[in-house]
Design a protein around this motif. Structure first.
Motif, PDB file in Angstrom:
ATOM      1  N   SER A  94       0.877  -1.239  -0.206  1.00 39.83           N
ATOM      2  CA  SER A  94      -0.003   0.193  -0.160  1.00 39.83           C
ATOM      3  C   SER A  94       0.957   1.113  -0.078  1.00 39.83           C
ATOM      4  O   SER A  94       1.898   1.351   1.011  1.00 39.83           O
ATOM      5  N   ALA A  95       0.536   2.147  -0.847  1.00 41.78           N
ATOM      6  CA  ALA A  95       1.411   3.362  -0.885  1.00 41.78           C
ATOM      7  C   ALA A  95       1.084   4.249   0.327  1.00 41.78           C
ATOM      8  O   ALA A  95       1.995   4.900   0.822  1.00 41.78           O
ATOM      9  N   GLN A  96      -0.084   4.209   0.751  1.00 47.36           N
ATOM     10  CA  GLN A  96      -0.449   4.828   1.850  1.00 47.36           C
ATOM     11  C   GLN A  96       0.253   4.416   3.293  1.00 47.36           C
ATOM     12  O   GLN A  96       0.833   5.208   3.879  1.00 47.36           O
ATOM     13  N   ALA A  97       0.362   3.148   3.317  1.00 45.53           N
ATOM     14  CA  ALA A  97       1.079   2.440   4.452  1.00 45.53           C
ATOM     15  C   ALA A  97       2.550   2.661   4.182  1.00 45.53           C
ATOM     16  O   ALA A  97       3.595   2.874   5.236  1.00 45.53           O
ATOM     17  N   GLY A  98       3.212   2.617   2.971  1.00 45.73           N
ATOM     18  CA  GLY A  98       4.557   3.062   2.741  1.00 45.73           C
ATOM     19  C   GLY A  98       4.918   4.416   3.205  1.00 45.73           C
ATOM     20  O   GLY A  98       5.988   4.749   3.701  1.00 45.73           O
ATOM     21  N   ASP A  99       4.328   5.466   2.708  1.00 47.85           N
ATOM     22  CA  ASP A  99       4.224   6.823   3.330  1.00 47.85           C
ATOM     23  C   ASP A  99       4.366   7.016   4.741  1.00 47.85           C
ATOM     24  O   ASP A  99       5.203   7.690   5.215  1.00 47.85           O
TER      25      ASP A  99
END
Length: 333
Positions: A94-99
């Motif tokens: 997930s891009a959101q979790a990565g950020d």
């Protein structure tokens, strides 16, 4: 005078992985409370969700700064960045979790630089998610180096009876060989020597891996990489009074080190150093970034998306990482 327990900020890592779970489980260990004042930097809503599959009854106490932390056994203090919602899918990139994982670490570095915490302990992040989130780093180590302005650093893995420090890490094997220089090898030997001396080893015995099979066997394998890149560094280190040997064949060196012949191995590239440590058990290894102006330790395993949310992830690597963070942290009072 009794030393004041160090304050350790635990970053939550990738919230879609096992980080939240192993953090909650770690706070069930008495040693965490007895030796440190630890709190989480992450998302309180994610920790609340993780309570459902870990069985912990501890209360999640949201805080806005370390000064608000209670450090009580019945609570887990969480500096809540409020970046994610509790419906974040588990086990998925997930891009959101990565950020969010990046933001947790950036906050921890900010607090460490300000002297509000004494050490950082990191739960795992996912490199693909990190980069999808807009942060083009290969991992924690490189983020820490960049955000602290550190040019010369190295990854050290520590497990029972085996410590390994790396000349190169998150690059392909062809690039790694290009990046190995006598200057870099000498610097890593020096880092190994200085790190172990600070930890109480009076005269560390250091072994340096060769690059090729059998350490090149006098030119039989490779194109003279040992003679060009490794031997000059070892000789310079010896001239400085460092107890170092090499290049030595990696296929026997790790056995010899576990046996007690050496205190630490200088590995040339990622898998050469990581594989022997992980054979000893994923729960036993700790990742330490040396050369930084702040103390950082980490678990030596990944996000384990395949078991995220099942409640079976092993927290012992994180407990050991916390122990070593306490051991390395500057002493207060």
């Amino acid at each position: 005078m009794t030393a004041i327990k160090p304050i350790v900020g635990i970053t939550m890592g990738d919230a879609a992985g096992v980080g939240p779970e192993i953090i909650l489980k770690s706070f069930e260990h008495d040693t965490v409370h007895e030796t440190s004042r630890s709190f989480v930097i992450g998302d309180a809503s994610i920790l609340e969700r993780a309570k459902q599959y870990t069985g912990t009854t501890k209360m999640i106490h949201r805080i806005a700064s370390p000064a608000e932390a209670q450090f009580e056994r019945g609570t887990i203090d969480c500096l809540d960045l409020d970046l994610l919602t509790s419906d974040l899918p588990l086990g998925e990139v997930s891009a959101q979790a990565g950020d969010a994982a990046f933001q947790y670490l950036a906050k921890a570095i900010e607090l460490a630089n300000a002297g509000e915490i004494d050490a950082i302990c990191t739960a795992p992040l996912n490199k693909e998610a990190l980069q999808k989130g807009g942060h083009m780093y290969p991992g924690h180590t490189e983020i820490l180096a960049d955000l602290t302005g550190t040019k010369d650093y190295s990854m050290m893995l520590s497990a029972p009876n085996l410590k390994v420090i790396h000349v190169t890490t998150h690059v392909g094997i062809v690039d790694a060989i290009q990046m190995i220089t006598p200057e870099r090898v000498l610097h890593v030997i020096q880092l190994a020597h200085d790190t172990l001396k600070k930890a109480g080893t009076e005269n560390p015995k250091i072994a340096v891996c060769g690059i090729n099979p059998h350490a090149g066997e006098n030119g039989l394998f490779g194109y003279g990489e040992e003679e060009e890149k490794v031997i000059p560094a070892v000789e310079q280190a010896q001239q400085k009074g460092i107890d170092v040997q090499g290049p030595l064949p990696a296929d026997t060196l790790f056995f010899r080190t576990v046996r007690g012949d050496f205190d630490i191995v200088v590995a040339m590239y990622h898998d050469q150093g990581h594989a022997p440590v992980k054979v000893l058990g994923l729960e036993a290894g700790v990742n330490i970034t040396v050369g930084l102006p702040i103390i950082r330790t980490s678990v030596d395993h990944g996000t384990a998306f395949d078991i995220a949310g099942t409640g079976i992830a092993d927290e012992n690597s994180l407990v050991e990482a916390l122990r070593q963070a306490v051991e390395l942290a500057p002493k207060r009072g």
